[in-house]
Design an enzyme around this catalytic site. Structure first.
Site, PDB file in Angstrom:
ATOM      1  N   TYR A 150     -14.477   0.004   9.587  1.00  0.00           N
ATOM      2  CA  TYR A 150     -14.387   1.447   9.830  1.00  0.00           C
ATOM      3  C   TYR A 150     -15.173   2.223   8.776  1.00  0.00           C
ATOM      4  CZ  TYR A 150     -10.289   1.195   6.590  1.00  0.00           C
ATOM      5  OH  TYR A 150      -9.416   0.974   5.547  1.00  0.00           O
ATOM      6  N   ASP A 178       5.400  -1.997  -2.995  1.00  0.00           N
ATOM      7  CA  ASP A 178       5.195  -3.446  -2.931  1.00  0.00           C
ATOM      8  C   ASP A 178       6.137  -4.220  -3.839  1.00  0.00           C
ATOM      9  OD1 ASP A 178       3.220  -3.209  -1.061  1.00  0.00           O
ATOM     10  OD2 ASP A 178       1.552  -3.617  -2.419  1.00  0.00           O
ATOM     11  N   ARG A 211      -9.758   3.964  -1.048  1.00  0.00           N
ATOM     12  CA  ARG A 211      -8.470   3.970  -1.745  1.00  0.00           C
ATOM     13  C   ARG A 211      -8.569   4.700  -3.083  1.00  0.00           C
ATOM     14  NH1 ARG A 211      -3.568   0.917  -1.952  1.00  0.00           N
ATOM     15  NH2 ARG A 211      -4.161  -0.097  -0.006  1.00  0.00           N
TER      16      ARG A 211
END
Length: 406
Positions: free
Chosen positions: A232, A310, A127
């Site tokens: 992952y 968000d 991220r």
């Protein structure tokens, strides 16, 4: 209804000098993925914006992110996809296993198949690397760090912003991209608390050096009876990321930087198959994050103040679409403002009319935690291109009463 075609997608890197233009001056509260993406989208259209971020610096907290084709479509139009891909991994498929039996329940092809089907790749990365790429695409002088918003003031045609350090600012339009505990949201609709789901997520990024990666899928989700874990690779396979969902009633800390106990994490997945236990056994720390959400909203704004990401549609991460929805929001809000440069009230109404139905559906689907366990509505999620999606025309919302702002 008004639709756009491919010709409306801006050429990467095009903007007027300094991002200035004749449109409204916009203040963006929050320099996360959504806020920075909006600043970039506006700059491409020659619309001025300033981003106000409460933190004093950006930290690279250990977190991976799935960037699905609808999100990479947004990034491509913003001109940052080449920079993003330098740090990304390209999974061949998404495998879903029964954690009790080890049986492969469902496999969804990614790699070239997804790129061909949806026009853009499905990538996975840290991220922090995505955030850095977006940050680099926005002039440093347009991002003000250490600016914690404490209030908004209606000043007629202008909105005043007050910050904790005593400073103030003004803008024609304010966008709250400040997360699930949005101060802008509280200013508009009053204080409230997000709903704790009774579940927590453990997560971290682990270097693969010294880890036996034999037999590990490049992207897998292991489904247990009351918990799951996703694994992952990111950063070209040099790191592996895990994120879980585990029932827990007492932990309610939403901080992304709060540490958990690695021993508790390993105990929670002690009966999961060997690949899961191998990865968790290799880690020396973990972060622990309370999973919270809110129900869909009917409106995201009042007057010339509106929400994004968000702040208005938080969702549990079970479809990995939180950041993707914020990126879509940024593109559509930028498009709406560019297509109604002299009528920001129209632009904000069109933005909400376009985005609320899709994000409400996504919130509901995410809450179910069934996506990819079996075949599901993949095309509806991944096949959306925010640059070419219809921009819905709507009736502008009424002006915000003065008492709505402190």
């Amino acid at each position: 209804m008004h639709s756009s075609d491919q010709s409306r997608r801006p050429r990467p890197g095009t903007s007027r000098p300094g991002g200035r233009g004749d449109g409204p001056e916009i203040a963006i509260v929050g320099a996360g993925i959504g806020g920075l993406a909006l600043a970039r989208a506006l700059r491409q259209r020659g619309i001025a914006s300033t981003v106000y971020e409460r933190t004093a610096r950006f930290d690279r907290i250990g977190s991976g992110i799935n960037v699905s084709p609808n999100a990479t479509a947004a990034l491509a139009g913003l001109g940052v996809l080449p920079a993003v891909r330098r740090h990304a991994s390209l999974p061949g498929s998404w495998r879903n296993y029964d954690a009790g039996t080890g049986e492969l329940r469902h496999e969804f092809p990614l790699g070239r198949s997804a790129a061909t089907a949806y026009g853009q790749p499905f990538i996975q990365m840290h991220r922090g690397d995505l955030h850095a790429a977006l940050s680099a695409a926005v002039p440093a002088g347009s991002v003000r760090l250490g600016k914690r918003l404490v209030g908004l003031d209606d000043r007629g045609e202008r909105i005043g912003l007050r910050f904790q350090d005593g400073s103030t600012a003004e803008a024609d339009l304010v966008v709250g991209a400040d997360g699930i505990r949005s101060r802008v949201r509280a200013e508009l609709f009053g204080p409230d608390e997000p709903t704790f789901t009774g579940r927590v997520a453990y997560r971290d990024v682990i270097p693969t050096e010294g880890l036996d990666i034999a037999g590990l899928d490049d992207f897998a989700k292991w489904w247990g009876e009351d918990r799951h874990i996703v694994l992952y690779f990111i950063n070209g396979g040099r790191e592996i990321y895990y994120v879980t969902s585990v029932p827990e009633d007492e932990w309610t800390d939403e901080s992304w930087s709060a540490h958990g106990d690695p021993a508790e994490l390993r105990a929670a997945f002690a009966d999961f198959p060997e690949p899961v236990r191998r990865v968790l056994g290799h880690g020396t720390r973990t972060y622990k994050w309370a999973l919270c959400d809110r129900p869909p909203m009917d409106s995201w704004g009042r007057g010339r103040v509106v929400l994004l990401g968000d702040a208005c549609h938080p969702m549990v991460p079970y479809m990995a679409q939180g950041a993707a929805m914020a990126l879509e929001d940024a593109v559509l809000l930028g498009r709406a403002l560019a297509e109604s440069p002299d009528d920001p009230d129209r632009a904000l109404a069109d933005y909400q009319a376009t985005r609320i139905p899709r994000t409400a559906w996504m919130q509901t689907e995410s809450h179910k935690n069934t996506f990819m366990r079996e075949a599901g509505p993949v095309a509806a999620v991944y096949g959306y291109d925010p640059w070419t999606a219809e921009l819905t025309r709507a009736t502008p919302v009424p002006p915000m009463p003065e008492e709505s702002l402190s």
